[in-house]
Design an enzyme around this catalytic site. Structure first.
Site, PDB file in Angstrom:
ATOM      1  N   GLU A 123      44.784  29.643  40.942  1.00 39.86           N
ATOM      2  CA  GLU A 123      43.825  29.756  42.059  1.00 39.86           C
ATOM      3  C   GLU A 123      43.925  28.431  42.738  1.00 39.86           C
ATOM      4  O   GLU A 123      43.126  28.304  43.661  1.00 39.86           O
ATOM      5  CB  GLU A 123      42.369  29.634  41.305  1.00 39.86           C
TER       6      GLU A 123
ATOM      7  N   GLU B 245      42.808  38.646  38.763  1.00 43.87           N
ATOM      8  CA  GLU B 245      41.669  38.709  37.803  1.00 43.87           C
ATOM      9  C   GLU B 245      40.596  39.528  37.854  1.00 43.87           C
ATOM     10  O   GLU B 245      39.796  39.266  39.012  1.00 43.87           O
ATOM     11  CB  GLU B 245      41.133  37.087  37.735  1.00 43.87           C
TER      12      GLU B 245
END
Length: 874
Positions: free
Chosen positions: A482, A548
């Site tokens: 991320e 995700e």
């Protein structure tokens, strides 16, 4: 130069005559350890074989300090109950509490002639100093959890062969405050090591932060020249099919040769595989390391490696040899697969599209942390966990960036089972500053510069790329979870290290970057993480390659009682949803109101069984919803997450003890390569074909069953589905809603081949008009016949027969159990589970695995929603 036929036999014979001098073995037993407190001796003194190890403790190597303490019963099992709270945390105790000496006595005489002996460490967390027989081995203290260490110990071996190795292992300099934040206060990321050990929302902190000699230690014997870091690249041009004869492919091999002697060495580097031998003569300067590029080898009729579900996983064995004056100085064995991975930007979906051997692959993946939170790794456990992922019909595993670069044994299992690997490097948005976070010690600007030592990070990247680059399953590198690493690290990785040391794999800037999946929705670019309604996955268009997305994962009662004390085996409150404190400690994620339609209950066993219905439906819907929009909305999806390295109550298809729950089989059903399915929003019946072949002459059969087992044939017709396509057939929403309005119903969809064999089937249980499963709550019992018999050394065939006139035998769980204790035998592998049997039909489940053969007196337990538990002897 390439030799074949008669010359091969001559060269191989010459090599075999000298191979007996080669040896590599692991130092994995007989270690002892002691905390530094009270030790005044130096490393030189401790490593003297005459030094008495009085009061030292047996040590587990490979392993962490905490593993050794646990194995010696000095701490309680941190996986169970609240035991982790009883173990001192390094943040409170200080680093000395977990700083330990490790000692190993081993036998190895000095090598004869120009022979060399090497000491290899594959991973030490976080720092260490190494001593052998009174000598300091490493010139400066090693720092960094991942980077391998290799030392030439030839000068320091004892003449009598009795040697002592002593290693002092230092914990991370910044263990971090485990204050409940993601990675605690974030300072764990100042080190080059795992971040999750300070705690996350799916794990409690590891109290020693995984300090220890956590990976393997080897002794290797070579001649004057050592082969290092071989590199195998394969080129597979064109668009290939999994079956039939293949057009040629090219194998490209290079290796580093280290000449330890004080003189130049003339010799030959060569390798052999089934198509012949390739060699190159070289001259190596004294005390030097030279990269040697061998001539390319063209394989005329190669056997290719494919991802799971698309073709076989053929592997080749290569032996590299360096021959000097008819003597083999060193050999290196490499297993590899012939495959080529391509990526493209899909302008329609605005996301990355993946191809293998020229064929586009719809990615169905799972997020992975690590096999064990305390780094207790084994080849067998890796094999079992990766096999579970293959059994889910997934084709990719992403290694999350707050953990580690996975071990060679993990990649060997992925090579075997056909799982592509998406490998993050050791960065996370939580610790490395993407967001404001009041739990963090430092501000975002400071955290954005983590880790403190960028050189160690980059050296570790280069080392791990060399370690892992030959595995065909390794598909992608990723800068971090991320967020990218700091700019200097990022550019060095992307522009220099990876092109030079690999050059064949796509590099994602970070796990949810626009280079992977364009974020047109705003927000973080991945998720959601909580439980969703089934229609959500079909109708809501999320990120086009979502890295995700996932949900719940609580196991059944048998799973829960393994790690929850008896007094904490309490179901969530049916009115408020409030849970026991130990459940909260184990990171329970709520099912909200999703269990209520099955009937509220305070009985934990009943609640956990109903949760399995939710688990199955949730993950089947997730996979079907993404597959239904393949190449239109999406090019792939990666579930968050598919496994737990700790006893957490969320995000797992099987528990820490390798016992699968219904999430696994719902995922398996929804991800079936050729699959018929029903969109509950539009009422559309459709099929998805995730293979390279046309599916023709298939009979689509649609039936509805009521709660008493009476069926209504809605239609049957011949259909076909093109390769890598979604095909819509008809909408039946009005009919299905009406037939299920009163008490719900079962909707059966089947594809039959021309011999009327079931190619795929899907059974939905539908709620009534009020959204409740009122029919299931009062469903009549089904009396079934069950047989179990040996089908092989390591397999059992279990057949469930449901007589005509019965209701559907619904949602049956089969388990292999110990005949006396009735406890499940783990791990074993089921061809299907949580399965239903229609009236007048039977189904056979295969149970397989090494544990089957090792438990010949076991029984099979079968229990369903309306099927009473039975124990069947073989």
């Amino acid at each position: 130069m390439i030799f074949r036929k008669a010359s091969i036999a001559c060269l191989l014979l010459m090599a075999v005559r000298s191979l007996s001098a080669q040896e590599k073995y692991e130092l994995n037993s007989g270690w002892q350890c002691k905390n530094i407190a009270g030790i005044t001796a130096t490393g030189q003194q401790i490593s003297d074989p005459a030094y008495q190890l009085s009061g030292w403790t047996p040590a587990t190597v490979p392993g962490t300090v905490l593993t050794t303490l646990l194995n010696n019963k000095q701490v309680p099992d941190p996986m169970y109950g609240m035991n982790n709270e009883k173990i001192p945390d390094i943040y409170q105790t200080g680093r000395d509490h977990y700083t330990y000496w490790f000692v190993k006595d081993f036998t190895e005489k000095p090598a004869a002639g120009e022979g060399q002996v090497w000491l290899h460490f594959r991973g030490v967390n976080d720092g260490c100093d190494i001593f052998l027989n009174g000598h300091k081995v490493n010139a400066t203290t090693h720092i960094g959890a991942y980077q391998r260490q290799s030392y030439n110990i030839t000068p320091w071996l004892a003449k009598n062969g009795n040697n002592r190795l002593a290693v002092i292992v230092y914990p991370p300099v910044f263990p971090g405050n485990p204050n409940g934040g993601q990675g605690g206060d974030g300072t764990i990321a100042k080190n080059v090591g795992p971040q999750y050990t300070a705690g996350w929302d799916w794990i409690q902190p590891m109290r020693d932060r995984n300090t220890g000699i956590w990976d393997k230690v080897f002794i290797e014997k070579t001649g004057a020249v050592r082969i290092k870091d071989p590199h195998v690249i394969t080129r597979v041009p064109g668009v290939r099919k999994a079956e039939g004869l293949q057009a040629p492919a090219t194998v490209i091999v290079s290796a580093d040769l280290e000449n330890t002697s004080s003189k130049s060495v003339n010799g030959t580097l060569r390798y052999n595989i089934s198509s012949g031998i390739t060699l190159k003569k070289v001259t190596l300067p004294p005390h030097s390391t030279t990269t040697v590029q061998l001539p390319d080898m063209v394989i005329k009729k190669p056997s290719l490696w494919w991802p799971a579900g698309y073709g076989p996983q053929h592997l080749y064995h290569m032996q590299l040899q360096f021959v000097n004056n008819n003597h083999t100085d060193d050999t290196e064995d490499v297993e590899f697969g012939i495959r080529e991975i391509q990526t493209y930007w899909n302008n329609h979906t605005r996301s990355r599209e993946i191809a293998v051997n020229g064929q586009k692959i719809f990615i169905k993946g799972g997020n992975w942390i690590t096999s064990d939170a305390m780094f207790r790794f084994s080849k067998e456990r890796y094999d079992a966990e990766v096999r579970f992922h293959r059994d889910m019909n997934l084709n990719l595993i992403r290694i999350w960036g707050g953990s580690l670069t996975e071990r060679p044994e993990f990649f060997e299992a992925c090579d075997k089972y056909g799982l592509l690997v998406f490998q993050d490097f050791w960065i996370s948005g939580d610790c490395n500053g993407r967001w404001q976070d009041p739990m963090k010690k430092d501000d975002q600007w400071t955290r954005r510069r983590y880790p403190d030592n960028h050189s160690i990070f980059l050296e570790s990247v280069a080392d791990q790329v060399k370690l892992l680059r030959n595995y065909p399953s390794l598909a992608f590198w990723c800068g971090g979870n991320e967020i990218t690493p700091p700019a200097d690290i990022f550019h060095a990785m992307k522009d220099s290290i990876l092109p030079a040391l690999d050059g064949t794999r796509y590099f994602f800037d970070y796990s949810n970057s626009d280079s992977m999946s364009y974020n047109s929705l705003g927000g973080n670019g991945d998720g959601p993480y909580g439980i969703q309604s089934v229609p959500y996955f079909w109708s809501y268009r999320t990120f086009p390659f979502n890295s995700e997305v996932g949900s719940v994962g609580t196991g059944d009662y048998e799973s829960l009682e393994r790690f929850l004390p008896k007094e904490n085996l309490v179901a969530p409150d049916p009115q408020t949803g409030k849970t026991d404190a130990v459940w909260d400690y184990h990171k329970y994620i709520a099912y909200n109101k999703s269990v209520d339609p099955y009937g509220k209950t305070t009985d934990l066993r009943e609640w956990a069984n109903k949760v399995q219905l939710v688990n199955y439906d949730q993950y089947r819907a997730l996979m079907e919803g993404f597959s239904a929009h393949m190449w239109d909305w999406y090019t792939g999806v990666i579930i968050w997450k598919t496994q737990n390295p700790w006893t957490a109550l969320r995000g797992q298809m099987y528990d820490y003890y390798l016992d699968p729950n219904a999430c696994l089989y719902g995922t398996r059903k929804g991800a079936t390569p050729l699959h018929v399915m029903y969109d509950p929003v539009e009422g559309m019946v459709m099929a998805v074909n995730n293979t390279f072949n046309y599916a023709r002459d298939l009979m689509l059969e649609l039936k509805v069953y009521d709660m008493k087992g009476r069926d209504t044939l809605l239609t049957q017709l011949f259909v076909e589905v093109g390769p890598s396509k979604v095909q819509k057939f008809m909408t039946l929403k009005g009919v299905i809603d009406k037939m299920s309005e009163k008490e719900g119903a079962f909707f059966s969809l089947r594809l039959l081949d021309h011999q009327q064999r079931v190619v795929d089937e899907n059974l939905y249980w539908l709620a009534d008009g009020k959204g409740n499963y009122s029919g299931l709550q009062q469903m009549p019992a089904a009396t079934v016949n069950i047989t179990a018999q040996k089908a092989g050394t390591d397999s059992i065939a279990v057949t469930i027969s449901n007589p005509v006139g019965n209701p559907v035998a619904f949602f049956n769980r089969a388990s292999l159990v110990d005949a006396k204790t009735k406890q499940r035998i783990l791990p074993v592998f089921y061809s299907d589970n949580y399965l239903s049997v229609l009236p007048g039909e039977q189904k056979t489940v295969s149970i397989s695995g090494a544990a089957v053969g090792a438990n010949s007196g076991a029984q099979v337990a079968v229990e369903g929603h309306n099927v009473k538990r039975q124990y069947i002897s073989l």
